[in-house]
Design a protein around this motif. Sequence first.
Motif, PDB file in Angstrom:
ATOM      1  N   LEU A 230     -23.449  -4.906   1.918  1.00 32.24           N
ATOM      2  CA  LEU A 230     -22.622  -5.656   2.782  1.00 32.24           C
ATOM      3  C   LEU A 230     -22.466  -5.300   3.975  1.00 32.24           C
ATOM      4  O   LEU A 230     -21.705  -5.693   4.916  1.00 32.24           O
ATOM      5  N   GLN A 231     -23.007  -4.172   4.352  1.00 32.30           N
ATOM      6  CA  GLN A 231     -22.864  -3.767   5.877  1.00 32.30           C
ATOM      7  C   GLN A 231     -21.688  -2.998   6.063  1.00 32.30           C
ATOM      8  O   GLN A 231     -21.106  -3.128   7.074  1.00 32.30           O
ATOM      9  N   MET A 232     -20.879  -2.610   4.847  1.00 33.72           N
ATOM     10  CA  MET A 232     -19.642  -1.924   5.109  1.00 33.72           C
ATOM     11  C   MET A 232     -19.620  -0.321   4.823  1.00 33.72           C
ATOM     12  O   MET A 232     -20.478   0.151   4.131  1.00 33.72           O
ATOM     13  N   LYS A 233     -18.984   0.293   5.521  1.00 30.00           N
ATOM     14  CA  LYS A 233     -18.658   1.658   5.106  1.00 30.00           C
ATOM     15  C   LYS A 233     -17.764   1.954   3.994  1.00 30.00           C
ATOM     16  O   LYS A 233     -16.775   1.049   3.791  1.00 30.00           O
ATOM     17  N   VAL A 234     -17.930   3.200   3.439  1.00 32.40           N
ATOM     18  CA  VAL A 234     -17.083   3.415   2.337  1.00 32.40           C
ATOM     19  C   VAL A 234     -16.178   4.958   2.540  1.00 32.40           C
ATOM     20  O   VAL A 234     -16.661   5.816   2.976  1.00 32.40           O
ATOM     21  N   LEU A 235     -14.952   4.794   2.580  1.00 31.26           N
ATOM     22  CA  LEU A 235     -14.118   5.970   2.765  1.00 31.26           C
ATOM     23  C   LEU A 235     -13.243   6.093   1.394  1.00 31.26           C
ATOM     24  O   LEU A 235     -12.807   5.104   0.521  1.00 31.26           O
ATOM     25  N   ALA A 236     -13.561   7.226   0.704  1.00 30.61           N
ATOM     26  CA  ALA A 236     -12.759   7.474  -0.757  1.00 30.61           C
ATOM     27  C   ALA A 236     -11.300   8.263  -0.159  1.00 30.61           C
ATOM     28  O   ALA A 236     -11.172   9.134   0.610  1.00 30.61           O
ATOM     29  N   GLU A 237     -10.445   7.600  -1.070  1.00 33.94           N
ATOM     30  CA  GLU A 237      -9.004   8.190  -0.750  1.00 33.94           C
ATOM     31  C   GLU A 237      -8.659   9.241  -1.734  1.00 33.94           C
ATOM     32  O   GLU A 237      -9.116   9.120  -2.920  1.00 33.94           O
ATOM     33  N   GLY A 238      -7.662   9.997  -1.405  1.00 33.61           N
ATOM     34  CA  GLY A 238      -6.980  10.796  -2.421  1.00 33.61           C
ATOM     35  C   GLY A 238      -8.005  11.997  -3.205  1.00 33.61           C
ATOM     36  O   GLY A 238      -7.768  12.378  -4.044  1.00 33.61           O
ATOM     37  N   VAL A 239      -9.006  12.365  -2.260  1.00 35.43           N
ATOM     38  CA  VAL A 239      -9.894  13.453  -2.362  1.00 35.43           C
ATOM     39  C   VAL A 239      -8.747  14.928  -2.572  1.00 35.43           C
ATOM     40  O   VAL A 239      -8.585  15.236  -1.613  1.00 35.43           O
ATOM     41  N   GLU A 240      -8.860  15.258  -3.713  1.00 35.34           N
ATOM     42  CA  GLU A 240      -8.117  16.466  -4.074  1.00 35.34           C
ATOM     43  C   GLU A 240      -8.879  17.967  -4.247  1.00 35.34           C
ATOM     44  O   GLU A 240      -8.204  18.897  -4.498  1.00 35.34           O
ATOM     45  N   SER A 241     -10.235  17.781  -4.262  1.00 34.28           N
ATOM     46  CA  SER A 241     -11.070  18.965  -4.689  1.00 34.28           C
ATOM     47  C   SER A 241     -12.130  18.937  -3.884  1.00 34.28           C
ATOM     48  O   SER A 241     -12.841  17.874  -3.744  1.00 34.28           O
ATOM     49  N   GLU A 242     -12.617  20.098  -3.654  1.00 36.82           N
ATOM     50  CA  GLU A 242     -14.067  20.274  -3.243  1.00 36.82           C
ATOM     51  C   GLU A 242     -15.038  19.693  -3.971  1.00 36.82           C
ATOM     52  O   GLU A 242     -16.037  19.135  -3.530  1.00 36.82           O
ATOM     53  N   GLY A 243     -15.007  19.690  -5.504  1.00 40.90           N
ATOM     54  CA  GLY A 243     -15.978  19.358  -6.324  1.00 40.90           C
ATOM     55  C   GLY A 243     -15.824  17.493  -6.130  1.00 40.90           C
ATOM     56  O   GLY A 243     -17.095  17.111  -6.047  1.00 40.90           O
ATOM     57  N   GLN A 244     -14.650  16.981  -5.783  1.00 39.51           N
ATOM     58  CA  GLN A 244     -14.842  15.418  -5.516  1.00 39.51           C
ATOM     59  C   GLN A 244     -15.475  15.144  -4.162  1.00 39.51           C
ATOM     60  O   GLN A 244     -16.360  14.335  -4.048  1.00 39.51           O
ATOM     61  N   ALA A 245     -15.202  16.084  -2.995  1.00 35.03           N
ATOM     62  CA  ALA A 245     -16.065  15.788  -1.927  1.00 35.03           C
ATOM     63  C   ALA A 245     -17.569  15.846  -1.829  1.00 35.03           C
ATOM     64  O   ALA A 245     -17.973  15.159  -1.540  1.00 35.03           O
ATOM     65  N   ALA A 246     -18.035  17.062  -2.745  1.00 38.31           N
ATOM     66  CA  ALA A 246     -19.309  16.968  -2.802  1.00 38.31           C
ATOM     67  C   ALA A 246     -19.869  16.178  -3.558  1.00 38.31           C
ATOM     68  O   ALA A 246     -20.975  15.501  -3.210  1.00 38.31           O
ATOM     69  N   LEU A 247     -19.455  15.657  -4.531  1.00 36.78           N
ATOM     70  CA  LEU A 247     -19.898  14.709  -5.508  1.00 36.78           C
ATOM     71  C   LEU A 247     -19.849  13.094  -4.719  1.00 36.78           C
ATOM     72  O   LEU A 247     -21.028  12.392  -4.861  1.00 36.78           O
ATOM     73  N   LEU A 248     -18.898  13.200  -3.817  1.00 34.32           N
ATOM     74  CA  LEU A 248     -18.915  11.781  -2.995  1.00 34.32           C
ATOM     75  C   LEU A 248     -20.201  11.977  -1.926  1.00 34.32           C
ATOM     76  O   LEU A 248     -20.626  10.983  -1.787  1.00 34.32           O
ATOM     77  N   ALA A 249     -20.116  12.995  -1.344  1.00 39.45           N
ATOM     78  CA  ALA A 249     -21.240  13.171  -0.187  1.00 39.45           C
ATOM     79  C   ALA A 249     -22.406  13.000  -0.860  1.00 39.45           C
ATOM     80  O   ALA A 249     -23.528  12.263  -0.476  1.00 39.45           O
ATOM     81  N   ALA A 250     -22.679  13.550  -2.036  1.00 39.25           N
ATOM     82  CA  ALA A 250     -24.048  13.440  -2.879  1.00 39.25           C
ATOM     83  C   ALA A 250     -24.412  11.942  -3.167  1.00 39.25           C
ATOM     84  O   ALA A 250     -25.599  11.570  -3.395  1.00 39.25           O
ATOM     85  N   ASN A 251     -23.256  11.042  -3.379  1.00 43.74           N
ATOM     86  CA  ASN A 251     -23.459   9.801  -3.730  1.00 43.74           C
ATOM     87  C   ASN A 251     -23.400   8.739  -2.575  1.00 43.74           C
ATOM     88  O   ASN A 251     -22.768   7.759  -2.655  1.00 43.74           O
TER      89      ASN A 251
END
Length: 292
Positions: A230-251
């Motif tokens: 839909l031509q929108m960007k995605v921001l994830a909120e409440g990221v509390e760990s490095e693991g979450q950040a890496a997983l989000l980046a990979a996706n």
Amino acid sequence: QARLLGRNQICVYAGAPDDEDPARLALETALRQALRDEQLELHYQPQVDLVHGRIVGVEALLRWQHPTLGRIGPDRFIPIAEETGLIVAIGDWVLRRAVEQAAAWQRAGLLPLRMAVNLSARQLLQPDLARRIEGQLAASGLNPRLFGVEVTESMLITNFDQAVQHLRALRALGVEISLDDFGTGYSSLSYLRRLPVDVVKIDRSLVPDATAPAEDVSITRAIITMAHQLQMKVLAEGVESEGQAALLAANQCDQMQGYWFSAALPAAAVETMLREGRQIDPALLGRRSRER
Ligand code: C2E
Ligand code: MG
Ligand code: MG
Ligand code: MG
């Protein structure tokens, strides 16, 4: 308030309605005073890009330090402010303060940093909201592209047409529109398509970590894919760990914010962070090939 008990029986509800609850009343009075006595403050939570790892924006979050009650969180006082209508005055104060701060950062040349402000349902019902924001941006000299607003789906329901008009008008100026807490309401794909939204903010309840079941990751990935379509960007909120950040980046998630990188901080602390060039270690983000 009358309640129907059964056939032919009506009982008048005897308890105090919410607005006469002494604790709430006290908080309402205290909140009026807070606004007058400048007990309110804005803190700013960094929003970080997941491609190059740098801070690209901040979200302004209200903080209330009461002289005797101590810190009172926005989750407690915003609902009261909404019900009493105080939110309009508070919202105006937030807008003014945030625009001033962002304009000061712009003058200082502190990166192209975008300032995002949370709007309330009541503010969206004001017929002149978009015009007033436009006036404030013009008066401050802030580039509208360095400004954003956050709304939730539930806020848009009461007067959908008016809300969408405001968002369109702001967007036409270059203001970024974010849909907050996505995934917590009655989100539907067809509904999202009708909204003038630039960024979908995935609620933290939908941000998986490395131990999450594969199904959870699939849902998050589906939201990201859909938003991108839909031509929108995605921001994830409440990221509390490095693991979450890496997983989000990979996706392919575009941006994140959360305690892992930083909580909301006073303006001076954000400036220090920017001057020091704090960022996410690129090694953590991996190599991203991006089609967008
Ligand atoms: P929100 O807009 O969804 O803001 C995100 C909330 O999550 C903030 O709580 C933030 O401090 C918190 N948070 C950030 N990172 C993490 C994390 O890693 N883990 C966890 N568990 N939480 C995290 P806060 O500051 O208490 O604000 C709560 C809500 O109050 C906001 O939710 C927003 O809806 C409202 N709010 C705050 N400031 C304003 C304002 O100026 N105007 C309006 N209308 N609402 C506001
Ligand atoms: Mg928000
Ligand atoms: Mg949120
Ligand atoms: Mg929220």
